[in-house]
Design a protein around this motif. Structure first.
Motif, PDB file in Angstrom:
ATOM      1  N   ALA A 110       1.940  -2.432   0.709  1.00  0.00           N
ATOM      2  CA  ALA A 110       0.717  -3.162   0.342  1.00  0.00           C
ATOM      3  C   ALA A 110       0.340  -2.897  -1.101  1.00  0.00           C
ATOM      4  CB  ALA A 110      -0.428  -2.770   1.270  1.00  0.00           C
ATOM      5  N   LEU A 111       0.493  -1.667  -1.523  1.00  0.00           N
ATOM      6  CA  LEU A 111       0.153  -1.298  -2.898  1.00  0.00           C
ATOM      7  C   LEU A 111       1.004  -2.078  -3.899  1.00  0.00           C
ATOM      8  CD1 LEU A 111      -1.580   0.711  -4.571  1.00  0.00           C
ATOM      9  CD2 LEU A 111       0.344   2.277  -4.461  1.00  0.00           C
ATOM     10  N   VAL A 112       2.269  -2.218  -3.580  1.00  0.00           N
ATOM     11  CA  VAL A 112       3.203  -2.898  -4.478  1.00  0.00           C
ATOM     12  C   VAL A 112       3.141  -4.418  -4.317  1.00  0.00           C
ATOM     13  CG1 VAL A 112       5.657  -3.197  -5.004  1.00  0.00           C
ATOM     14  CG2 VAL A 112       4.764  -0.919  -4.524  1.00  0.00           C
ATOM     15  N   ALA A 113       2.992  -4.895  -3.085  1.00  0.00           N
ATOM     16  CA  ALA A 113       3.163  -6.321  -2.813  1.00  0.00           C
ATOM     17  C   ALA A 113       1.901  -7.159  -2.950  1.00  0.00           C
ATOM     18  CB  ALA A 113       3.747  -6.508  -1.419  1.00  0.00           C
ATOM     19  N   TRP A 114       0.762  -6.674  -2.432  1.00  0.00           N
ATOM     20  CA  TRP A 114      -0.373  -7.590  -2.454  1.00  0.00           C
ATOM     21  C   TRP A 114      -1.706  -7.006  -2.852  1.00  0.00           C
ATOM     22  CZ3 TRP A 114       1.990  -6.671   2.405  1.00  0.00           C
ATOM     23  CH2 TRP A 114       1.219  -5.986   3.320  1.00  0.00           C
ATOM     24  N   LEU A 115      -1.874  -5.715  -2.886  1.00  0.00           N
ATOM     25  CA  LEU A 115      -3.152  -5.163  -3.340  1.00  0.00           C
ATOM     26  C   LEU A 115      -3.226  -5.159  -4.857  1.00  0.00           C
ATOM     27  CD1 LEU A 115      -3.595  -2.073  -0.976  1.00  0.00           C
ATOM     28  CD2 LEU A 115      -4.655  -4.323  -0.767  1.00  0.00           C
ATOM     29  N   GLU A 116      -4.431  -5.264  -5.368  1.00  0.00           N
ATOM     30  CA  GLU A 116      -4.671  -5.131  -6.806  1.00  0.00           C
ATOM     31  C   GLU A 116      -5.687  -4.015  -6.988  1.00  0.00           C
ATOM     32  OE1 GLU A 116      -5.697  -8.907  -8.503  1.00  0.00           O
ATOM     33  OE2 GLU A 116      -4.025  -9.901  -7.519  1.00  0.00           O
ATOM     34  N   PRO A 117      -5.231  -2.763  -6.776  1.00  0.00           N
ATOM     35  CA  PRO A 117      -6.167  -1.641  -6.753  1.00  0.00           C
ATOM     36  C   PRO A 117      -6.651  -1.232  -8.135  1.00  0.00           C
ATOM     37  CG  PRO A 117      -3.939  -0.834  -6.540  1.00  0.00           C
ATOM     38  CD  PRO A 117      -3.860  -2.343  -6.555  1.00  0.00           C
ATOM     39  N   THR A 118      -7.766  -0.537  -8.098  1.00  0.00           N
ATOM     40  CA  THR A 118      -8.262   0.117  -9.299  1.00  0.00           C
ATOM     41  C   THR A 118      -7.426   1.377  -9.512  1.00  0.00           C
ATOM     42  OG1 THR A 118      -9.791   1.452  -8.011  1.00  0.00           O
ATOM     43  CG2 THR A 118     -10.625  -0.682  -8.829  1.00  0.00           C
ATOM     44  N   THR A 119      -7.733   2.110 -10.555  1.00  0.00           N
ATOM     45  CA  THR A 119      -7.036   3.381 -10.781  1.00  0.00           C
ATOM     46  C   THR A 119      -7.243   4.317  -9.598  1.00  0.00           C
ATOM     47  OG1 THR A 119      -7.303   3.127 -13.165  1.00  0.00           O
ATOM     48  CG2 THR A 119      -6.815   5.345 -12.360  1.00  0.00           C
ATOM     49  N   ALA A 120      -8.465   4.347  -9.077  1.00  0.00           N
ATOM     50  CA  ALA A 120      -8.739   5.190  -7.900  1.00  0.00           C
ATOM     51  C   ALA A 120      -7.884   4.754  -6.714  1.00  0.00           C
ATOM     52  CB  ALA A 120     -10.218   5.133  -7.544  1.00  0.00           C
ATOM     53  N   GLY A 121      -7.729   3.445  -6.536  1.00  0.00           N
ATOM     54  CA  GLY A 121      -6.896   2.928  -5.456  1.00  0.00           C
ATOM     55  C   GLY A 121      -5.430   3.267  -5.644  1.00  0.00           C
ATOM     56  N   LEU A 122      -4.992   3.260  -6.911  1.00  0.00           N
ATOM     57  CA  LEU A 122      -3.607   3.627  -7.211  1.00  0.00           C
ATOM     58  C   LEU A 122      -3.326   5.094  -6.900  1.00  0.00           C
ATOM     59  CD1 LEU A 122      -2.910   1.736 -10.559  1.00  0.00           C
ATOM     60  CD2 LEU A 122      -1.692   1.465  -8.385  1.00  0.00           C
ATOM     61  N   VAL A 123      -4.341   5.916  -6.972  1.00  0.00           N
ATOM     62  CA  VAL A 123      -4.192   7.333  -6.635  1.00  0.00           C
ATOM     63  C   VAL A 123      -4.373   7.529  -5.131  1.00  0.00           C
ATOM     64  CG1 VAL A 123      -5.200   9.630  -6.945  1.00  0.00           C
ATOM     65  CG2 VAL A 123      -4.904   8.116  -8.918  1.00  0.00           C
ATOM     66  N   TRP A 124      -5.424   6.927  -4.569  1.00  0.00           N
ATOM     67  CA  TRP A 124      -5.778   7.146  -3.168  1.00  0.00           C
ATOM     68  C   TRP A 124      -4.706   6.656  -2.199  1.00  0.00           C
ATOM     69  CZ3 TRP A 124      -8.656  10.006  -0.257  1.00  0.00           C
ATOM     70  CH2 TRP A 124      -8.853   9.657   1.074  1.00  0.00           C
ATOM     71  N   THR A 125      -4.190   5.461  -2.417  1.00  0.00           N
ATOM     72  CA  THR A 125      -3.275   4.854  -1.450  1.00  0.00           C
ATOM     73  C   THR A 125      -2.001   5.676  -1.255  1.00  0.00           C
ATOM     74  OG1 THR A 125      -4.208   2.687  -1.961  1.00  0.00           O
ATOM     75  CG2 THR A 125      -2.087   2.717  -0.811  1.00  0.00           C
ATOM     76  N   PRO A 126      -1.303   6.077  -2.306  1.00  0.00           N
ATOM     77  CA  PRO A 126      -0.108   6.905  -2.076  1.00  0.00           C
ATOM     78  C   PRO A 126      -0.466   8.296  -1.525  1.00  0.00           C
ATOM     79  CG  PRO A 126      -0.121   6.054  -4.324  1.00  0.00           C
ATOM     80  CD  PRO A 126      -1.418   5.678  -3.704  1.00  0.00           C
ATOM     81  N   MET A 127      -1.617   8.832  -1.939  1.00  0.00           N
ATOM     82  CA  MET A 127      -2.028  10.133  -1.427  1.00  0.00           C
ATOM     83  C   MET A 127      -2.269  10.039   0.081  1.00  0.00           C
ATOM     84  SD  MET A 127      -5.129  12.546  -2.752  1.00  0.00           S
ATOM     85  CE  MET A 127      -6.448  11.585  -2.031  1.00  0.00           C
ATOM     86  N   GLN A 128      -2.906   8.973   0.508  1.00  0.00           N
ATOM     87  CA  GLN A 128      -3.133   8.752   1.936  1.00  0.00           C
ATOM     88  C   GLN A 128      -1.805   8.564   2.657  1.00  0.00           C
ATOM     89  OE1 GLN A 128      -6.116   5.845   4.078  1.00  0.00           O
ATOM     90  NE2 GLN A 128      -4.334   4.738   3.367  1.00  0.00           N
ATOM     91  N   ALA A 129      -0.892   7.813   2.072  1.00  0.00           N
ATOM     92  CA  ALA A 129       0.415   7.580   2.695  1.00  0.00           C
ATOM     93  C   ALA A 129       1.177   8.895   2.874  1.00  0.00           C
ATOM     94  CB  ALA A 129       1.232   6.590   1.862  1.00  0.00           C
ATOM     95  N   VAL A 130       1.143   9.742   1.880  1.00  0.00           N
ATOM     96  CA  VAL A 130       1.831  11.032   1.969  1.00  0.00           C
ATOM     97  C   VAL A 130       1.188  11.911   3.041  1.00  0.00           C
ATOM     98  CG1 VAL A 130       2.258  13.193   0.703  1.00  0.00           C
ATOM     99  CG2 VAL A 130       2.755  10.991  -0.369  1.00  0.00           C
TER     100      VAL A 130
END
Length: 142
Positions: free
Chosen positions: A100-120
């Motif tokens: 989702a992060l790569v394909a369709w989300l347009e996250p903020t910087t916080a989202g770019l940090v949060w999403t992979p951290m949550q995935a891990v």
């Protein structure tokens, strides 16, 4: 993962207790995320750059999922098939988060940090749960 490391992380030498503890930890963390996503979907959506409606729906899903995982953790001997399903769903969540992060989300910087951290984090729960489940199976076959 070695048996000694698993024992240290779970703070028990009983594999069945380790499974239950890792499920319970997953339920608490997932439940907290779910409630936060549902209750504060607007502000968190703005912070992360994720649609508030999507975040609200994810929050509801995560809250229900966490309740079911918590119930499973409360069983004296959680069924292996149910634990495997939790592991599979955690792996799926981690993979879909990155997709989702790569394909369709347009996250903020916080989202770019949060999403992979949550995935891990979720993938880590899957590894711990799977390893503990394998230790239960090994003990039962010994």
């Amino acid at each position: 993962m070695s048996q000694a490391l698993l024992t240290g992380l779970a703070r028990t030498t009983q594999p069945q207790s380790a499974v239950r503890r890792f499920l319970a930890l997953d339920a608490v963390v997932t439940g907290a995320n779910g409630v936060a996503y549902a209750a504060a979907s607007g502000p968190l959506g703005e912070l992360l750059g994720i649609d508030a409606g999507l975040l609200f729906e994810l929050g509801l899903f995560l809250t229900v999922f966490a309740a079911r995982v918590g119930w499973l953790a409360s069983r004296p001997q959680p069924p292996a098939l149910a634990v495997k399903l939790v592991v599979d769903l955690n792996v799926l969540w981690a993979v879909l988060s990155v997709v989702a992060l790569v394909a369709w989300l347009e996250p903020t910087t916080a989202g770019l940090v949060w999403t992979p951290m949550q995935a891990v984090t979720v993938a880590g729960f899957a590894v711990l749960q799977w390893t503990a489940l394998r230790a239960v199976a090994a003990r039962q076959s010994a």
